[in-house]
Design an enzyme around this catalytic site. Structure first.
Site, PDB file in Angstrom:
ATOM      1  N   PRO A   9      -2.150  14.036  31.737  1.00 50.40           N
ATOM      2  CA  PRO A   9      -1.745  12.891  31.119  1.00 50.40           C
ATOM      3  C   PRO A   9      -1.683  11.761  31.685  1.00 50.40           C
ATOM      4  O   PRO A   9      -1.007  11.733  33.055  1.00 50.40           O
ATOM      5  CB  PRO A   9      -0.259  13.332  30.496  1.00 50.40           C
ATOM      6  N   ASN A  10      -2.051  10.577  31.109  1.00 51.09           N
ATOM      7  CA  ASN A  10      -1.947   9.076  31.873  1.00 51.09           C
ATOM      8  C   ASN A  10      -2.914   8.770  32.890  1.00 51.09           C
ATOM      9  O   ASN A  10      -2.952   7.875  33.471  1.00 51.09           O
ATOM     10  CB  ASN A  10      -0.383   8.971  32.176  1.00 51.09           C
ATOM     11  N   ARG A  17      -2.470   1.600  34.697  1.00 54.15           N
ATOM     12  CA  ARG A  17      -1.279   2.089  35.054  1.00 54.15           C
ATOM     13  C   ARG A  17      -0.746   1.965  36.371  1.00 54.15           C
ATOM     14  O   ARG A  17      -1.368   2.355  37.571  1.00 54.15           O
ATOM     15  CB  ARG A  17      -1.232   3.723  34.762  1.00 54.15           C
ATOM     16  N   TYR A  22      -0.899   3.820  41.950  1.00 55.55           N
ATOM     17  CA  TYR A  22      -2.156   4.577  41.820  1.00 55.55           C
ATOM     18  C   TYR A  22      -3.519   3.868  42.102  1.00 55.55           C
ATOM     19  O   TYR A  22      -4.431   4.344  41.974  1.00 55.55           O
ATOM     20  CB  TYR A  22      -2.158   4.898  40.261  1.00 55.55           C
ATOM     21  N   ASN A  74      -5.235  17.610  38.846  1.00 52.52           N
ATOM     22  CA  ASN A  74      -4.053  17.082  38.939  1.00 52.52           C
ATOM     23  C   ASN A  74      -3.332  16.981  37.688  1.00 52.52           C
ATOM     24  O   ASN A  74      -3.889  16.567  36.589  1.00 52.52           O
ATOM     25  CB  ASN A  74      -4.460  15.273  39.212  1.00 52.52           C
ATOM     26  N   ALA A  77       2.052  14.415  34.837  1.00 58.07           N
ATOM     27  CA  ALA A  77       3.520  14.722  34.789  1.00 58.07           C
ATOM     28  C   ALA A  77       3.908  16.227  34.283  1.00 58.07           C
ATOM     29  O   ALA A  77       4.810  16.847  34.766  1.00 58.07           O
ATOM     30  CB  ALA A  77       4.336  14.026  33.821  1.00 58.07           C
ATOM     31  N   GLU A  98      -4.430  21.812  44.082  1.00 58.18           N
ATOM     32  CA  GLU A  98      -3.909  20.645  43.200  1.00 58.18           C
ATOM     33  C   GLU A  98      -3.823  19.080  44.014  1.00 58.18           C
ATOM     34  O   GLU A  98      -3.744  19.208  45.279  1.00 58.18           O
ATOM     35  CB  GLU A  98      -2.221  21.193  43.329  1.00 58.18           C
ATOM     36  N   HIS A 100      -2.558  15.226  44.005  1.00 60.58           N
ATOM     37  CA  HIS A 100      -1.823  13.977  43.554  1.00 60.58           C
ATOM     38  C   HIS A 100      -2.242  12.600  44.296  1.00 60.58           C
ATOM     39  O   HIS A 100      -2.366  12.826  45.468  1.00 60.58           O
ATOM     40  CB  HIS A 100      -0.444  14.173  43.747  1.00 60.58           C
ATOM     41  N   ARG A 107       8.580  10.431  46.290  1.00 59.92           N
ATOM     42  CA  ARG A 107       9.117   9.696  44.986  1.00 59.92           C
ATOM     43  C   ARG A 107      10.423  10.182  44.560  1.00 59.92           C
ATOM     44  O   ARG A 107      11.109  11.010  45.192  1.00 59.92           O
ATOM     45  CB  ARG A 107       7.939   9.494  44.146  1.00 59.92           C
TER      46      ARG A 107
HETATM   47  C1  DQA Z   1       0.715  12.261  39.840  1.00 58.33           C
HETATM   48  C2  DQA Z   1       2.067  12.551  40.059  1.00 58.33           C
HETATM   49  C3  DQA Z   1       2.912  12.748  38.866  1.00 58.33           C
HETATM   50  O1  DQA Z   1       4.369  12.847  39.328  1.00 58.33           O
HETATM   51  C4  DQA Z   1       2.870  11.707  37.838  1.00 58.33           C
HETATM   52  O2  DQA Z   1       3.599  12.277  36.832  1.00 58.33           O
HETATM   53  C5  DQA Z   1       1.444  11.528  37.516  1.00 58.33           C
HETATM   54  C6  DQA Z   1       0.368  11.234  38.436  1.00 58.33           C
HETATM   55  C7  DQA Z   1      -0.237  11.767  40.953  1.00 58.33           C
HETATM   56  O3  DQA Z   1      -1.378  11.832  41.033  1.00 58.33           O
HETATM   57  O4  DQA Z   1       0.326  10.974  41.723  1.00 58.33           O
HETATM   58  O5  DQA Z   1       1.105  11.485  36.365  1.00 58.33           O
HETATM   59  O6  DQA Z   1       0.253  13.548  39.489  1.00 58.33           O
END
Ligand code: DQA
Length: 142
Positions: A9-10, A17, A22, A74, A77, A98, A100, A107
């Protein structure tokens, strides 16, 4: 070698964003960068994104039937909440890394737990888009 790159998501909102966290590059830029790298490396890649937990579970299950060799994920959230995504990875038993984009470990406290980490062979954080490339290269040499 067939790799699935899955974003949660997102992550479709990259570039818009929170660019201070990011970056300014978009999701399309990410897909292009991965595509170019995989072409050079001779890897067949498919990039998918969804904002829905169930859709991500479906995509992981489909990877089994598509005979995918490795998953770069990835989960956004859902990293911090989803037992369903963890269970899907365990169910298909495909090697996974994984990723990020941000330095999650520096964070908020709610970002300190990752369910996917219980399965992933490796976790890459805080390396921006380069983290996805590192993850692909890691899966290729396994
Ligand atoms: C994320 C880190 C997560 O905590 C966050 O909710 C994201 C992006 C990252 O790529 O840094 O949506 O996975």
């Amino acid at each position: 070698m067939k790799i699935l790159v899955l974003n949660g998501p997102n992550l479709n909102m990259l570039g818009i964003r929170e660019p201070d966290i990011y970056g300014k590059s978009t999701y399309d830029d990410l897909v292009k960068m991965i595509g170019e790298h995989c072409e050079k490396a001779g890897v067949e890649v498919s990039c998918k994104q969804s904002n829905s937990e169930g859709a991500l579970v479906d995509m992981i299950q489909q990877a089994y039937f598509d005979k995918v060799d490795g998953i770069v994920i990835n989960p956004g959230a859902y990293t911090h909440t989803s037992v369903a995504i963890l269970d899907a990875l365990k169910a298909v038993s495909i090697p996974a890394v994984e990723v990020h984009i941000s330095k999650v470990d520096e964070r908020e406290s709610f970002r300190q737990i990752s369910y996917v980490s219980y399965y992933a062979s490796k976790t890459i954080t805080g390396k921006g888009f380069e983290g996805y490339i590192e993850a692909i290269d890691y899966l290729v040499v396994q």
